[in-house]
Design a protein around this motif. Structure first.
Motif, PDB file in Angstrom:
ATOM      1  N   ALA A  52     -53.839   0.433   2.470  1.00 19.45           N
ATOM      2  CA  ALA A  52     -53.135  -0.571   3.278  1.00 19.45           C
ATOM      3  C   ALA A  52     -52.052  -1.259   2.457  1.00 19.45           C
ATOM      4  O   ALA A  52     -50.937  -1.481   2.943  1.00 19.45           O
ATOM      5  CB  ALA A  52     -54.124  -1.593   3.840  1.00 19.45           C
ATOM      6  N   GLU A  53     -52.367  -1.597   1.213  1.00 22.57           N
ATOM      7  CA  GLU A  53     -51.347  -2.202   0.357  1.00 22.57           C
ATOM      8  C   GLU A  53     -50.179  -1.246   0.142  1.00 22.57           C
ATOM      9  O   GLU A  53     -49.019  -1.662   0.173  1.00 22.57           O
ATOM     10  CB  GLU A  53     -51.948  -2.581  -1.000  1.00 22.57           C
ATOM     11  N   GLU A  54     -50.498   0.026  -0.065  1.00 28.88           N
ATOM     12  CA  GLU A  54     -49.440   1.006  -0.338  1.00 28.88           C
ATOM     13  C   GLU A  54     -48.558   1.249   0.880  1.00 28.88           C
ATOM     14  O   GLU A  54     -47.368   1.522   0.739  1.00 28.88           O
ATOM     15  CB  GLU A  54     -50.061   2.316  -0.823  1.00 28.88           C
ATOM     16  N   ARG A  55     -49.103   1.134   2.059  1.00 29.40           N
ATOM     17  CA  ARG A  55     -48.309   1.383   3.268  1.00 29.40           C
ATOM     18  C   ARG A  55     -47.622   0.126   3.791  1.00 29.40           C
ATOM     19  O   ARG A  55     -46.574   0.228   4.432  1.00 29.40           O
ATOM     20  CB  ARG A  55     -49.195   1.958   4.362  1.00 29.40           C
ATOM     21  N   ILE A  56     -48.209  -1.049   3.541  1.00 31.52           N
ATOM     22  CA  ILE A  56     -47.703  -2.265   4.183  1.00 31.52           C
ATOM     23  C   ILE A  56     -47.140  -3.276   3.180  1.00 31.52           C
ATOM     24  O   ILE A  56     -46.030  -3.777   3.363  1.00 31.52           O
ATOM     25  CB  ILE A  56     -48.821  -2.909   5.042  1.00 31.52           C
ATOM     26  N   PHE A  57     -47.877  -3.584   2.125  1.00 33.65           N
ATOM     27  CA  PHE A  57     -47.460  -4.654   1.214  1.00 33.65           C
ATOM     28  C   PHE A  57     -46.409  -4.209   0.200  1.00 33.65           C
ATOM     29  O   PHE A  57     -45.356  -4.834   0.066  1.00 33.65           O
ATOM     30  CB  PHE A  57     -48.675  -5.244   0.484  1.00 33.65           C
ATOM     31  N   TYR A  58     -46.691  -3.150  -0.538  1.00 29.27           N
ATOM     32  CA  TYR A  58     -45.794  -2.799  -1.645  1.00 29.27           C
ATOM     33  C   TYR A  58     -44.392  -2.372  -1.215  1.00 29.27           C
ATOM     34  O   TYR A  58     -43.418  -2.710  -1.907  1.00 29.27           O
ATOM     35  CB  TYR A  58     -46.465  -1.807  -2.605  1.00 29.27           C
ATOM     36  N   PRO A  59     -44.209  -1.703  -0.075  1.00 31.68           N
ATOM     37  CA  PRO A  59     -42.821  -1.455   0.350  1.00 31.68           C
ATOM     38  C   PRO A  59     -42.044  -2.762   0.567  1.00 31.68           C
ATOM     39  O   PRO A  59     -40.859  -2.852   0.229  1.00 31.68           O
ATOM     40  CB  PRO A  59     -42.983  -0.672   1.658  1.00 31.68           C
ATOM     41  N   GLN A  60     -42.717  -3.775   1.097  1.00 26.87           N
ATOM     42  CA  GLN A  60     -42.050  -5.061   1.315  1.00 26.87           C
ATOM     43  C   GLN A  60     -41.822  -5.814   0.002  1.00 26.87           C
ATOM     44  O   GLN A  60     -40.817  -6.506  -0.152  1.00 26.87           O
ATOM     45  CB  GLN A  60     -42.860  -5.912   2.291  1.00 26.87           C
ATOM     46  N   LEU A  61     -42.752  -5.687  -0.948  1.00 26.96           N
ATOM     47  CA  LEU A  61     -42.535  -6.308  -2.258  1.00 26.96           C
ATOM     48  C   LEU A  61     -41.304  -5.688  -2.910  1.00 26.96           C
ATOM     49  O   LEU A  61     -40.484  -6.409  -3.503  1.00 26.96           O
ATOM     50  CB  LEU A  61     -43.768  -6.144  -3.151  1.00 26.96           C
ATOM     51  N   LEU A  62     -41.159  -4.378  -2.808  1.00 27.89           N
ATOM     52  CA  LEU A  62     -39.977  -3.731  -3.378  1.00 27.89           C
ATOM     53  C   LEU A  62     -38.694  -4.214  -2.710  1.00 27.89           C
ATOM     54  O   LEU A  62     -37.652  -4.297  -3.353  1.00 27.89           O
ATOM     55  CB  LEU A  62     -40.093  -2.202  -3.264  1.00 27.89           C
ATOM     56  N   ARG A  63     -38.757  -4.560  -1.428  1.00 25.63           N
ATOM     57  CA  ARG A  63     -37.583  -5.050  -0.713  1.00 25.63           C
ATOM     58  C   ARG A  63     -37.248  -6.487  -1.093  1.00 25.63           C
ATOM     59  O   ARG A  63     -36.085  -6.848  -1.186  1.00 25.63           O
ATOM     60  CB  ARG A  63     -37.814  -4.997   0.800  1.00 25.63           C
ATOM     61  N   ARG A  64     -38.264  -7.313  -1.286  1.00 22.13           N
ATOM     62  CA  ARG A  64     -38.027  -8.748  -1.397  1.00 22.13           C
ATOM     63  C   ARG A  64     -38.387  -9.378  -2.741  1.00 22.13           C
ATOM     64  O   ARG A  64     -37.988 -10.488  -3.019  1.00 22.13           O
ATOM     65  CB  ARG A  64     -38.780  -9.464  -0.279  1.00 22.13           C
ATOM     66  N   GLY A  65     -39.170  -8.689  -3.527  1.00 19.46           N
ATOM     67  CA  GLY A  65     -39.573  -9.258  -4.815  1.00 19.46           C
ATOM     68  C   GLY A  65     -38.394  -9.411  -5.747  1.00 19.46           C
ATOM     69  O   GLY A  65     -37.426  -8.643  -5.678  1.00 19.46           O
ATOM     70  N   GLU A  66     -38.483 -10.388  -6.630  1.00 23.52           N
ATOM     71  CA  GLU A  66     -37.391 -10.635  -7.573  1.00 23.52           C
ATOM     72  C   GLU A  66     -37.850 -10.612  -9.022  1.00 23.52           C
ATOM     73  O   GLU A  66     -37.027 -10.667  -9.917  1.00 23.52           O
ATOM     74  CB  GLU A  66     -36.709 -11.965  -7.244  1.00 23.52           C
ATOM     75  N   ASN A  67     -39.146 -10.542  -9.259  1.00 22.27           N
ATOM     76  CA  ASN A  67     -39.666 -10.556 -10.630  1.00 22.27           C
ATOM     77  C   ASN A  67     -40.147  -9.167 -11.024  1.00 22.27           C
ATOM     78  O   ASN A  67     -41.328  -8.929 -11.231  1.00 22.27           O
ATOM     79  CB  ASN A  67     -40.800 -11.580 -10.759  1.00 22.27           C
ATOM     80  N   ASP A  68     -39.192  -8.237 -11.101  1.00 23.08           N
ATOM     81  CA  ASP A  68     -39.456  -6.843 -11.461  1.00 23.08           C
ATOM     82  C   ASP A  68     -40.464  -6.188 -10.520  1.00 23.08           C
ATOM     83  O   ASP A  68     -41.518  -5.706 -10.943  1.00 23.08           O
ATOM     84  CB  ASP A  68     -39.915  -6.736 -12.918  1.00 23.08           C
ATOM     85  N   PRO A  69     -40.145  -6.148  -9.221  1.00 22.50           N
ATOM     86  CA  PRO A  69     -41.079  -5.556  -8.264  1.00 22.50           C
ATOM     87  C   PRO A  69     -41.341  -4.069  -8.506  1.00 22.50           C
ATOM     88  O   PRO A  69     -42.410  -3.570  -8.176  1.00 22.50           O
ATOM     89  CB  PRO A  69     -40.414  -5.794  -6.910  1.00 22.50           C
ATOM     90  N   GLN A  70     -40.369  -3.370  -9.112  1.00 20.15           N
ATOM     91  CA  GLN A  70     -40.607  -1.957  -9.406  1.00 20.15           C
ATOM     92  C   GLN A  70     -41.755  -1.808 -10.402  1.00 20.15           C
ATOM     93  O   GLN A  70     -42.649  -0.985 -10.198  1.00 20.15           O
ATOM     94  CB  GLN A  70     -39.343  -1.281  -9.973  1.00 20.15           C
ATOM     95  N   GLU A  71     -41.726  -2.598 -11.463  1.00 21.82           N
ATOM     96  CA  GLU A  71     -42.790  -2.521 -12.470  1.00 21.82           C
ATOM     97  C   GLU A  71     -44.134  -2.965 -11.889  1.00 21.82           C
ATOM     98  O   GLU A  71     -45.164  -2.347 -12.156  1.00 21.82           O
ATOM     99  CB  GLU A  71     -42.433  -3.365 -13.698  1.00 21.82           C
ATOM    100  N   GLU A  72     -44.117  -4.024 -11.081  1.00 23.35           N
ATOM    101  CA  GLU A  72     -45.354  -4.480 -10.442  1.00 23.35           C
ATOM    102  C   GLU A  72     -45.939  -3.378  -9.556  1.00 23.35           C
ATOM    103  O   GLU A  72     -47.160  -3.156  -9.541  1.00 23.35           O
ATOM    104  CB  GLU A  72     -45.081  -5.728  -9.586  1.00 23.35           C
TER     105      GLU A  72
END
Length: 193
Positions: A52-72
């Motif tokens: 669920a995180e991989e399908r719903i949360f992490y794509p959005q973190l990559l879109r909106r995160g600002e503290n190195d979301p790729q590394e997270e």
């Protein structure tokens, strides 16, 4: 509807409590049926939660995160793989055996690491940079996903290549390099002059 960050934290607390209950059963030298009754729902939710995180949360973190979301995200997908590997290792052994406990302990260690990183990095970053309406909408999707796939129903639970995952999501969210920002069809107004 609670937002997705609250729902993720709720699952984390549930995981901690179930692992603590397994500690109690281990100390009491409980029979395999008691261990199985606690482990199977825990193992299943670990798998469903990660997916669920991989399908719903992490794509959005990559879109909106600002503290190195790729590394997270790379770390999170790697952690999910380690959790899945621990669950699979436990499932290859008789419940309560030394090999089973090694798998359970591996899943727990990977999950503990993942939860700590997520709670201190990904979730705060997302709360700061995603509006509450989006977080609530994602919460509804997260809840529906977990319900639809309860007990891992309909899921192909497999490890993912973290870099390939991030690359795929970034391709989905990044416009092509030749994108000018002009979304018109280039045919002018349809209104008569």
């Amino acid at each position: 509807m609670p937002d997705i960050t609250e729902l993720i934290l709720d699952d984390h607390e549930w995981f901690r409590r179930r692992f603590a209950e397994l500690d109690e059963l281990r100390a009491a030298d409980a029979d395999p049926s008691a261990l199985r009754g606690l482990w199977r729902p825990l193992a299943d939710l670990l798998d469903v939660h990660a997916e669920a995180e991989e399908r719903i949360f992490y794509p959005q973190l990559l879109r909106r995160g600002e503290n190195d979301p790729q590394e997270e995200t790379l770390d999170a997908i790697g952690d999910h793989n380690d959790i899945r590997d621990g669950v699979r290792a436990a499932d290859r052994h008789p419940v309560g055996s030394a090999g089973w406990w090694e798998g359970v302990d591996a899943a727990r260690a990977a999950n503990d690491e993942h939860m700590g990183e997520e709670e201190n990095e990904g979730l705060p970053d997302f709360r700061l940079h995603a509006h509450s309406g989006l977080r609530e909408s994602l919460g509804a999707q997260f809840t529906a996903f977990k319900k639809r796939h309860e007990g891992t129903r309909g899921l192909d639970v497999v490890d993912k290549d973290p870099q390939a995952y991030v690359d795929r999501i970034e391709r989905e969210i990044t416009p092509p390099s030749d994108f000018s920002g002009d979304t018109s069809l280039g045919i002018g107004s349809l209104r008569p002059r």
